[in-house]
Design an enzyme around this catalytic site. Structure first.
Site, PDB file in Angstrom:
ATOM      1  N   SER A 137       3.648  -5.984   3.279  1.00 58.72           N
ATOM      2  CA  SER A 137       3.404  -4.570   3.594  1.00 58.72           C
ATOM      3  C   SER A 137       4.143  -4.118   4.849  1.00 58.72           C
ATOM      4  O   SER A 137       4.745  -3.038   4.871  1.00 58.72           O
ATOM      5  CB  SER A 137       1.908  -4.308   3.746  1.00 58.72           C
ATOM      6  OG  SER A 137       1.331  -5.204   4.659  1.00 58.72           O
TER       7      SER A 137
ATOM      8  N   GLY B  42       1.368 -11.117   9.512  1.00 52.19           N
ATOM      9  CA  GLY B  42       2.749 -11.032   9.944  1.00 52.19           C
ATOM     10  C   GLY B  42       3.613 -10.243   8.988  1.00 52.19           C
ATOM     11  O   GLY B  42       3.129  -9.409   8.222  1.00 52.19           O
TER      12      GLY B  42
ATOM     13  N   HIS C  39      -9.159  -3.726   1.140  1.00 47.26           N
ATOM     14  CA  HIS C  39      -8.165  -4.038   2.168  1.00 47.26           C
ATOM     15  C   HIS C  39      -6.910  -3.178   2.130  1.00 47.26           C
ATOM     16  O   HIS C  39      -6.480  -2.664   3.145  1.00 47.26           O
ATOM     17  CB  HIS C  39      -7.779  -5.509   2.047  1.00 47.26           C
ATOM     18  CG  HIS C  39      -6.790  -5.985   3.069  1.00 47.26           C
ATOM     19  ND1 HIS C  39      -7.034  -5.891   4.426  1.00 47.26           N
ATOM     20  CD2 HIS C  39      -5.553  -6.548   2.933  1.00 47.26           C
ATOM     21  CE1 HIS C  39      -5.995  -6.394   5.085  1.00 47.26           C
ATOM     22  NE2 HIS C  39      -5.088  -6.785   4.207  1.00 47.26           N
TER      23      HIS C  39
ATOM     24  N   ASP D  82      -6.368  10.673   3.694  1.00 47.33           N
ATOM     25  CA  ASP D  82      -5.883  12.022   4.010  1.00 47.33           C
ATOM     26  C   ASP D  82      -4.510  12.298   3.410  1.00 47.33           C
ATOM     27  O   ASP D  82      -4.256  13.371   2.859  1.00 47.33           O
ATOM     28  CB  ASP D  82      -5.823  12.224   5.533  1.00 47.33           C
ATOM     29  CG  ASP D  82      -7.168  12.059   6.201  1.00 47.33           C
ATOM     30  OD1 ASP D  82      -8.192  12.273   5.528  1.00 47.33           O
ATOM     31  OD2 ASP D  82      -7.202  11.718   7.397  1.00 47.33           O
TER      32      ASP D  82
ATOM     33  N   ARG E 281      -0.301  -6.674  -3.990  1.00 44.55           N
ATOM     34  CA  ARG E 281       0.655  -6.941  -2.916  1.00 44.55           C
ATOM     35  C   ARG E 281       0.669  -8.407  -2.505  1.00 44.55           C
ATOM     36  O   ARG E 281      -0.381  -9.016  -2.292  1.00 44.55           O
ATOM     37  CB  ARG E 281       0.303  -6.079  -1.698  1.00 44.55           C
ATOM     38  CG  ARG E 281       1.142  -6.377  -0.461  1.00 44.55           C
ATOM     39  CD  ARG E 281       0.804  -5.432   0.660  1.00 44.55           C
ATOM     40  NE  ARG E 281      -0.545  -5.622   1.165  1.00 44.55           N
ATOM     41  CZ  ARG E 281      -0.866  -6.425   2.182  1.00 44.55           C
ATOM     42  NH1 ARG E 281       0.073  -7.152   2.767  1.00 44.55           N
ATOM     43  NH2 ARG E 281      -2.115  -6.508   2.597  1.00 44.55           N
TER      44      ARG E 281
ATOM     45  N   HIS F 127      -9.326  -8.007   0.185  1.00 42.88           N
ATOM     46  CA  HIS F 127      -9.001  -9.248   0.886  1.00 42.88           C
ATOM     47  C   HIS F 127     -10.133 -10.242   0.670  1.00 42.88           C
ATOM     48  O   HIS F 127     -11.304  -9.904   0.845  1.00 42.88           O
ATOM     49  CB  HIS F 127      -8.807  -8.998   2.383  1.00 42.88           C
ATOM     50  CG  HIS F 127      -8.056 -10.102   3.054  1.00 42.88           C
ATOM     51  ND1 HIS F 127      -8.626 -11.339   3.303  1.00 42.88           N
ATOM     52  CD2 HIS F 127      -6.781 -10.173   3.503  1.00 42.88           C
ATOM     53  CE1 HIS F 127      -7.721 -12.114   3.879  1.00 42.88           C
ATOM     54  NE2 HIS F 127      -6.594 -11.431   4.020  1.00 42.88           N
TER      55      HIS F 127
ATOM     56  N   GLU G 228       1.528 -18.220   3.731  1.00 41.69           N
ATOM     57  CA  GLU G 228       0.363 -17.479   3.248  1.00 41.69           C
ATOM     58  C   GLU G 228       0.289 -17.563   1.733  1.00 41.69           C
ATOM     59  O   GLU G 228       1.262 -17.953   1.073  1.00 41.69           O
ATOM     60  CB  GLU G 228       0.415 -16.019   3.721  1.00 41.69           C
ATOM     61  CG  GLU G 228       0.264 -15.883   5.226  1.00 41.69           C
ATOM     62  CD  GLU G 228       0.187 -14.448   5.694  1.00 41.69           C
ATOM     63  OE1 GLU G 228      -0.171 -14.245   6.857  1.00 41.69           O
ATOM     64  OE2 GLU G 228       0.483 -13.529   4.907  1.00 41.69           O
TER      65      GLU G 228
ATOM     66  N   ARG H  79      -3.989 -12.849  -3.747  1.00 45.83           N
ATOM     67  CA  ARG H  79      -5.256 -12.281  -3.271  1.00 45.83           C
ATOM     68  C   ARG H  79      -6.168 -11.795  -4.385  1.00 45.83           C
ATOM     69  O   ARG H  79      -7.390 -11.933  -4.302  1.00 45.83           O
ATOM     70  CB  ARG H  79      -4.968 -11.116  -2.321  1.00 45.83           C
ATOM     71  CG  ARG H  79      -4.496 -11.563  -0.974  1.00 45.83           C
ATOM     72  CD  ARG H  79      -4.190 -10.387  -0.088  1.00 45.83           C
ATOM     73  NE  ARG H  79      -3.717 -10.852   1.204  1.00 45.83           N
ATOM     74  CZ  ARG H  79      -3.229 -10.060   2.132  1.00 45.83           C
ATOM     75  NH1 ARG H  79      -3.147  -8.760   1.922  1.00 45.83           N
ATOM     76  NH2 ARG H  79      -2.810 -10.551   3.283  1.00 45.83           N
TER      77      ARG H  79
END
Length: 525
Positions: A377, A49, A337, A209, A372, A230, A114, A276
């Protein structure tokens, strides 16, 4: 070469690119380039989310504190503060566009919890938030006459003059022709580089890229060593791993080893809700110490009906693999991740090159720091995309024939080449080298080995050019090799362990946190 002029050029059709297109279309015409199609961006796969303070029990100060703790000293405090405080406005924008965030029985938004968060503050659409946001924004985009979508258009390189960026060279996969998209403002929103790794949650199109193009153009890159893994990806033998959202642990799931024992508390008192980088490293070390191929996620305490309602996408996938989450343990292991570093920008998406902007995973604003915080994000992507739209509209830029005089009319690209079989082997080698040497736990000797082997692969790919045209696969391979070399060079420069970068030779943090900056002008990459 066909030339297409537009007011704004967007390279990438994830959440950042589409949100920018909608906001910028108020000021001019927008061309959006999609490397493939809508359902192949990393945004599409985002489950958890978007974080935002949304209850009376929560505060901006708490969200700021959680972000700074997760970022492990590398966050820009002012950027974090401004993004967290702007978050409610951007959530309202998404709601206005029609994003159907999940609600509880009382009609209030069902805020999730989370890892790393002190409060429930995750706005979500069950367990497929990215997909829902993309579909909502796509529907809006298709109704705007000032926005043109170009699917299956691969950006090859940026058009650069002494006055900055004025668009990009683009390969049309359907007609096999090169085009020059010319624009006063170009937004890079190409996503990250997870496909550099043998095991990743990212789609195969995440080949770095945007990083490679920005580097070749001379842009400054920041903290590219900070690749987040992750911790809980469904264990399977396919290269792209199915993500088991952090929200599952937020709803009470435990991580246990194959012997049925919990082990995370030995690494961090927060256990399953630690950031994480900590959880991934703990799982990696547990697997390595006992030669486990995976560990387990255990949420058997929850009823099947509740799991099917809260996590329909995840529950359905696990069921397709013969696992009923309400009765069975779920095998999981870490995978690459998210790219926490990227093209260096300010809080408004400005890069070091005039006319070139960046938003989303390809950019590094200072919000995420060294690691993060979960669900930050999508928040960053929407905030920066909106800011770029507003600021670029105020910055009137124009180009002259002098800025375009050196357009490379001799560029040649083709869909396939007889050399592609060898190119595929080189790509497989890049992914193997990065996974083995530039992963969750690193050492200097391994990084130097990776640097050497990636260097050989860069030389090999250059040698394949010769007189014939370059294939699309070869272009992607060159971008992957270049981006991999940048990640490795950045990792070798950071002589400490911090956040997502843990190196056994330097297990301690340096007293003063410093960003790792690399550019074409300052690097031997």
């Amino acid at each position: 070469m066909e030339k297409i002029e537009t007011d704004y050029l967007v390279i990438g059709g994830g959440i950042a690119g589409l949100f920018f297109a909608l906001e910028a279309s108020r000021f001019g015409h927008v061309a959006v380039l999609l490397k493939n199609t809508f359902n192949t961006s990393s945004s599409w796969y985002a489950q958890g989310g978007i974080s935002c303070v949304g209850s009376s029990e929560d505060t901006f100060e708490s969200h700021i504190s959680d972000t700074l703790k997760a970022g492990d000293g590398l966050c820009d405090v002012q950027v974090v503060k401004s993004f967290v405080e702007e978050a409610p406005l951007r959530i309202n924008d998404l709601i206005r566009y029609g994003v159907p965030f999940s609600k509880d029985e009382k009609g209030n938004y069902d805020l999730g919890l989370e890892a790393g968060h002190s409060h429930r503050r995750i706005y979500h659409v069950k367990d497929h938030t990215g997909m829902a946001i993309i579909e909502t924004l796509k529907k809006e985009v298709l109704q705007r006459s000032r926005i043109t979508l170009w699917e299956n258009h691969l950006a090859v390189d940026l058009i650069i003059s002494q006055n900055g960026c004025f668009g990009a060279y683009v390969y049309d996969k359907e007609t096999s022709r090169l085009k020059a998209f010319i624009s006063a403002h170009t937004l890079l929103s190409t996503g990250g580089c997870g496909a550099l790794y043998l095991h990743t949650t990212n789609p195969s199109s995440a080949t770095g890229d945007g990083i490679a193009m920005a580097y070749r153009a001379g842009a400054i890159l920041k903290n590219m060593e900070m690749i987040q893994f992750h911790p809980t990806c469904f264990f399977q033998l396919t290269p792209q791993k199915f993500l088991i959202s952090e929200a599952v642990r937020g709803e009470g799931a435990k991580i246990i080893n194959p012997d049925g024992k919990s082990f995370l508390q030995a690494f961090d008192p927060r256990g399953e809700l630690a950031p994480r980088d900590v959880v991934s490293r703990a799982i990696f070390m547990e697997m390595k110490a006992h030669h486990y191929p995976y560990v387990f996620l255990d949420i058997r305490g929850r009823q099947r009906k509740w799991l099917e309602e809260r996590f329909p996408y995840i529950f359905s996938f696990c069921l397709s693999q013969g696992i009923d989450m309400s009765k069975d343990l779920v095998p999981v292991a870490p995978a690459a991740h998210y790219q926490c570093g990227g093209v260096a920008t300010d809080a408004w998406g400005r890069t070091s090159i005039p006319g070139l902007w960046a938003a989303g995973e390809v950019a590094c604003t200072g919000f995420h720091g060294a690691n993060r915080l979960a669900s930050n994000s999508l928040l960053e992507a929407v905030i920066v995309a909106g800011r770029v739209a507003r600021l670029s509209a105020e910055e009137k830029r124009s180009y002259s024939s002098r800025d375009l005089f050196n357009i490379k009319e001799d560029l040649v690209l083709e869909q396939e080449s007889k050399r592609d079989a060898e190119i595929k082997k080189a790509i497989a080698k890049i992914r193997e080298v990065m996974w083995e040497n530039v992963g969750i736990v690193r050492c200097v000797s391994g990084l130097k080995k990776a640097q050497k082997e990636i260097g050989f692969l860069i030389d090999f790919l250059k040698s394949q050019k010769k007189e014939e045209a370059m294939s699309v696969l070869q272009l992607e391979a060159q971008n992957m090799a270049l981006t991999a070399s940048i990640v490795v060079a950045s990792a070798l420069r950071r002589k400490e362990s911090r956040g997502a970068h843990w190196v056994s030779d330097y297990p301690q943090k340096q007293d003063v946190p410093k960003d790792t900056l690399i550019s074409f002008a300052s690097s031997s990459v």
